[in-house]
Design a protein around this motif. Structure first.
Motif, PDB file in Angstrom:
ATOM      1  N   TYR A   1       0.840  -1.198   0.000  1.00 17.76           N
ATOM      2  CA  TYR A   1       0.000   0.000   0.000  1.00 17.76           C
ATOM      3  C   TYR A   1       0.870   1.241   0.000  1.00 17.76           C
ATOM      4  O   TYR A   1       2.002   1.241   0.454  1.00 17.76           O
TER       5      TYR A   1
ATOM      6  N   ASP B   1       0.597   5.511   0.824  1.00 18.58           N
ATOM      7  CA  ASP B   1      -0.170   6.567   1.476  1.00 18.58           C
ATOM      8  C   ASP B   1       0.041   7.904   0.769  1.00 18.58           C
ATOM      9  O   ASP B   1       1.068   8.125   0.115  1.00 18.58           O
ATOM     10  N   GLY B   2      -0.949   8.797   0.907  1.00 15.81           N
ATOM     11  CA  GLY B   2      -0.835  10.125   0.321  1.00 15.81           C
ATOM     12  C   GLY B   2      -0.844  10.101  -1.194  1.00 15.81           C
ATOM     13  O   GLY B   2      -0.135  10.887  -1.828  1.00 15.81           O
TER      14      GLY B   2
ATOM     15  N   TYR C   1      -8.855   1.940  -2.799  1.00 16.15           N
ATOM     16  CA  TYR C   1      -8.526   3.292  -2.360  1.00 16.15           C
ATOM     17  C   TYR C   1      -9.446   3.652  -1.193  1.00 16.15           C
ATOM     18  O   TYR C   1     -10.670   3.570  -1.311  1.00 16.15           O
ATOM     19  N   TYR C   2      -8.837   4.028  -0.068  1.00 15.64           N
ATOM     20  CA  TYR C   2      -9.601   4.294   1.152  1.00 15.64           C
ATOM     21  C   TYR C   2      -9.794   5.796   1.375  1.00 15.64           C
ATOM     22  O   TYR C   2      -8.961   6.610   0.989  1.00 15.64           O
TER      23      TYR C   2
ATOM     24  N   LYS D   1     -11.127   9.559   7.107  1.00 13.80           N
ATOM     25  CA  LYS D   1     -10.322  10.475   7.903  1.00 13.80           C
ATOM     26  C   LYS D   1     -10.456  10.154   9.395  1.00 13.80           C
ATOM     27  O   LYS D   1     -11.509   9.704   9.846  1.00 13.80           O
TER      28      LYS D   1
ATOM     29  N   LEU E   1      -7.197   3.889   5.830  1.00 10.85           N
ATOM     30  CA  LEU E   1      -6.926   5.296   6.085  1.00 10.85           C
ATOM     31  C   LEU E   1      -7.107   6.163   4.845  1.00 10.85           C
ATOM     32  O   LEU E   1      -6.836   5.738   3.718  1.00 10.85           O
TER      33      LEU E   1
ATOM     34  N   ASP F   1      -6.800   8.436   1.750  1.00  4.95           N
ATOM     35  CA  ASP F   1      -5.806   8.628   0.684  1.00  4.95           C
ATOM     36  C   ASP F   1      -4.766   7.509   0.639  1.00  4.95           C
ATOM     37  O   ASP F   1      -3.640   7.712   0.183  1.00  4.95           O
ATOM     38  N   ARG F   2      -5.154   6.319   1.090  1.00  5.07           N
ATOM     39  CA  ARG F   2      -4.289   5.130   1.018  1.00  5.07           C
ATOM     40  C   ARG F   2      -4.760   4.240  -0.129  1.00  5.07           C
ATOM     41  O   ARG F   2      -5.960   3.974  -0.267  1.00  5.07           O
TER      42      ARG F   2
END
Length: 241
Positions: free
Chosen positions: A31, A33-34, A151-152, A155, A182, A184-185
């Motif tokens: 995975y 992030d961002g 895609y998560y 928030k 989470l 934008d992961r």
């Protein structure tokens, strides 16, 4: 929202070749992030929330029914399938373009897989009433699905309070991998029997968007099997009527 250059091609290529491909080949999942950043991630989340509030999302279907077991005991999500071209899905379209580009950079380096197409995007909501999805395999019967991308959009997610962990049970391994959903992961994993997985009960509203990328050879063979099966069934019905 215009299709903007969210992530430079050079950065996507580096991510694909140095991180995603090695992890898929060695562990079977990865995975990042961002992925899109706060601004565009928020726009995707707003569009998914609007789908939810407008009643667009419907109960997810099961491949087969089990007598005496309620659907919600197996999967409790509400879903909608979108291409990204619909009105109100402009930010989702941006997301899909980024993921498409990333997967295309990986495609020629994943052990002979011919990845040229994907499913529509499945927008999903677990409504936070303890809903989850029992342990399962996305592609247990060679239907062509090769890579699952999720895609998560959640928030301030606290897994101890909210649950909703995606737990992967890598085939032949002594460990499990717990993935928090989470914001934008982006998660990648092989869709076949190498990665049984479950969504643990969620106690807060949990949003995700999933797409499946197809191995074109396996997909063509699956379509041929389905066509032959359909023809055989029709022939049998014709002779028995």
């Amino acid at each position: 929202m215009p299709l903007i250059e969210l992530v430079p091609d050079a950065d996507l290529e580096r991510l694909a070749l140095e991180r995603v491909v090695p992890a898929l080949l060695s562990r079977g999942f990865y995975y990042v992030d961002g992925l899109l950043g706060e601004l565009v991630g928020d726009a995707v989340l707003d569009q998914v929330k609007e789908m939810h509030l407008s009643g667009t999302l419907q109960d997810g279907r099961l491949a087969g029914s089990v007598p005496g077991i309620h659907r919600r005991r197996i999967r409790g999500d509400q879903i909608a399938w979108v291409s990204g071209s619909e009105r109100g899905c402009e930010a989702v379209c941006v997301l899909l373009n980024v993921v498409d580009k990333l997967v295309s950079l990986c495609a020629g380096r994943l052990g002979g897989k011919a990845i040229r197409e994907r499913s529509k995007a499945m927008v999903a909501c677990y409504p936070g009433n303890g809903a989850g999805y029992v342990k399962h395999v996305d592609n247990p019967n060679s239907d062509g699905r090769c890579i699952t991308c999720i895609y998560y959009l959640n928030k301030d997610w606290n897994p101890k309070e909210h649950g909703g962990i995606l737990r992967i049970f890598p085939e032949g391994k002594s460990y499990v991998a717990d993935i928090q959903p989470l914001f934008d992961r982006l998660l990648f994993f092989w869709s076949d029997r190498r990665n049984p997985h479950e969504v643990q009960p969620s106690y807060a509203t949990r949003y995700a968007i999933t797409v499946w990328y197809f191995d074109s050879k396996e997909r063509a063979e699956a379509k041929r099997r389905f066509k032959d099966l359909t023809a055989s069934t029709l022939q049998h019905e014709g002779t028995s009527s």
